[in-house]
Write an enzyme that holds these catalytic residues in place. Structure first.
Site, PDB file in Angstrom:
ATOM      1  NE  ARG A  35      -4.132   1.754   2.377  1.00 13.09           N
ATOM      2  CZ  ARG A  35      -4.340   2.683   3.307  1.00 13.09           C
ATOM      3  NH1 ARG A  35      -3.493   2.830   4.310  1.00 13.09           N
ATOM      4  NH2 ARG A  35      -5.407   3.477   3.261  1.00 13.09           N
ATOM      5  CB  ALA A  75      -5.417   5.350   0.064  1.00  7.73           C
ATOM      6  CB  SER A  76     -10.944   3.481   0.808  1.00  5.13           C
ATOM      7  OG  SER A  76     -11.304   4.076  -0.415  1.00  5.13           O
ATOM      8  CB  ALA A  77     -10.423   2.885   6.074  1.00  3.83           C
ATOM      9  CG  PHE A 220     -16.493   5.353   0.212  1.00  2.00           C
ATOM     10  CD1 PHE A 220     -15.359   5.211  -0.557  1.00  2.00           C
ATOM     11  CD2 PHE A 220     -16.817   4.359   1.109  1.00  2.00           C
ATOM     12  CE1 PHE A 220     -14.553   4.094  -0.439  1.00  2.00           C
ATOM     13  CE2 PHE A 220     -16.025   3.225   1.235  1.00  2.00           C
ATOM     14  CZ  PHE A 220     -14.885   3.100   0.452  1.00  2.00           C
TER      15      PHE A 220
END
Ligand SMILES: C[S@@+](CC[C@H](N)C(=O)[O-])C[C@H]1O[C@@H](n2cnc3c(N)ncnc32)[C@H](O)[C@@H]1O
Length: 370
Positions: A35, A75-77, A220
């Site tokens: 990541r 960057a989403s959780a 989101f």
């Protein structure tokens, strides 16, 4: 072993323990996907924390005020990423369309699981797409990336067995329904005051998907129509301050709207989409809780005038607090429905999309707002 490998294993273990990363195939892909490569400005600890990382902000216009910076990409959780990939229920050989390429991290996971020739991803922002393309190439992936408004999907790659939206929608864009293969699965967050709601749909007819709300909460940023404006409707932040004022009282304690039960928030959202709630603590004046949408606003004094009675000031063509009060009462009356009691029926026409309680033909249904 590289330091990032320890960190990603630790993160994956945490997600497995929380029951958010159950499929061994996805577990392997998570452990193999760096990541930090998609978050070059962050240190390793940040890149492998279970947090969303905002990577881009843009100013949103504010009515009568200075523009306000809002996040436009992130960057989403990792927990949200894992849950959404799990709900997608991919099978080997599936073709996936992702809406919202962002950093490209989620795209990398999809490529790792399905092969890059099975993945198409689209983002509104060409710069993000270019950067994601470079980073994905460093991992040896070359999926098809498109820079355009994802509301229209990517028709020339359709049909897709799976569609995953990593930005929140107020409705299901008709193009996504049409581009989903028979028996396909579509996962998308719902935008609005209850934007912690995740919708999971199956294709049930050529022109229809039928869905439910997932028990997991995910939040989101919205699918927006314009590159330069982070707001979902391309509009302006701020409440209209219309005339037509009405003073009165309420028997609903306004505190119920501060950090409400997520299922109550969802129920109120069905009655007033995109309701915003603010608390004002004015040291020399009344403490109030305000609720508003683009048409109306209501202010309720936190201190009761007599036991169980609060003063309320409402402005606008709609008595917003009256609607909140009704929704809270109805939620209790209906047995405080949890989100698993709803279904969602969406045709590929924006005026034929409904959320319903218990039964699609029952007395309680609400249109998904345009
Ligand atoms: C939460 S981020 C996506 C996270 C991404 N999947 C990742 O792993 O980094 C949401 C993305 O949706 C994109 N987006 C917003 N509106 C869009 C639209 N109309 N069409 C395509 N992408 C859009 C934003 O530019 C942003 O990059």
């Amino acid at each position: 072993m590289a330091e990032w490998q320890h960190l990603v294993d630790h993160l994956a273990d945490e997600l497995v323990q929380r029951g958010q990363l159950t499929d061994p195939l996805w577990q392997n892909v998570f452990r193999q996907t760096p990541r930090h490569l998609f978050l070059p400005d962050r240190d390793l600890a940040d890149a492998y924390a279970n947090d969303a990382v905002v990577t881009q902000q843009r100013p949103a216009p504010v009515a009568g005020g200075e523009p306000m910076l809002l996040p436009t990409s992130s960057a989403s959780a990792p927990s949200a990423v894992a849950v959404m990939l799990d709900r997608l229920e991919v099978q080997d050989g599936d073709r996936v369309l992702e809406i919202g390429t962002g950093t490209g991290y989620n795209t990398a996971l999809l490529c790792g699981r399905l092969g890059d020739d099975h993945v198409v991803s689209i983002d509104l922002d060409p710069d993000l797409v270019d950067t994601a393309r470079t980073r994905l190439a460093e991992l040896g992936f070359g999926p098809r990336l498109v820079a355009r408004d994802g509301t229209d999907g990517v028709p020339d790659g359709a049909p897709y067995d799976r569609i995953l939206a990593t930005c929140a929608v107020t409705q299901v864009p008709p193009a996504w329904i049409r581009q989903l293969a028979p028996n396909g699965r579509l996962v998308a967050p719902l935008h609005g005051a209850a934007d912690a709601a995740l919708m999971v749909f199956d294709k049930t007819a050529d022109d229809e998907v039928t869905g439910r709300f997932d028990p997991e909460l995910t939040s989101f940023m919205p699918l927006r129509p314009q590159l330069g404006n982070p707001l979902v409707d391309g509009g302006t932040i701020g409440w209209a301050v219309p005339l037509m004022a009405a003073d009165g009282t309420t028997t609903l304690d306004p505190v119920v709207m501060v950090d409400p039960d997520p299922d109550l928030a969802l129920f109120v959202h069905l009655h007033i989409p995109s309701l915003a709630v603010f608390t004002t603590d004015v040291s020399d004046g009344p403490r109030t809780i305000s609720v508003g949408d683009s048409t109306a606003v209501a202010e309720v004094n936190v201190d009761p005038t007599s036991p169980g009675v609060w003063t309320v000031h409402q402005r606008g063509p709609r008595r917003l607090w009256d609607t909140v009060e009704h929704a809270v009462w109805l939620w209790g009356h209906l047995g405080k429905p949890r989100r698993d009691r709803y279904g969602i029926s969406a045709l590929d026409r924006t005026d034929r999309q409904y959320i319903w309680l218990d039964d699609p033909y029952g007395p309680y249904s609400w249109p998904l707002p345009l």
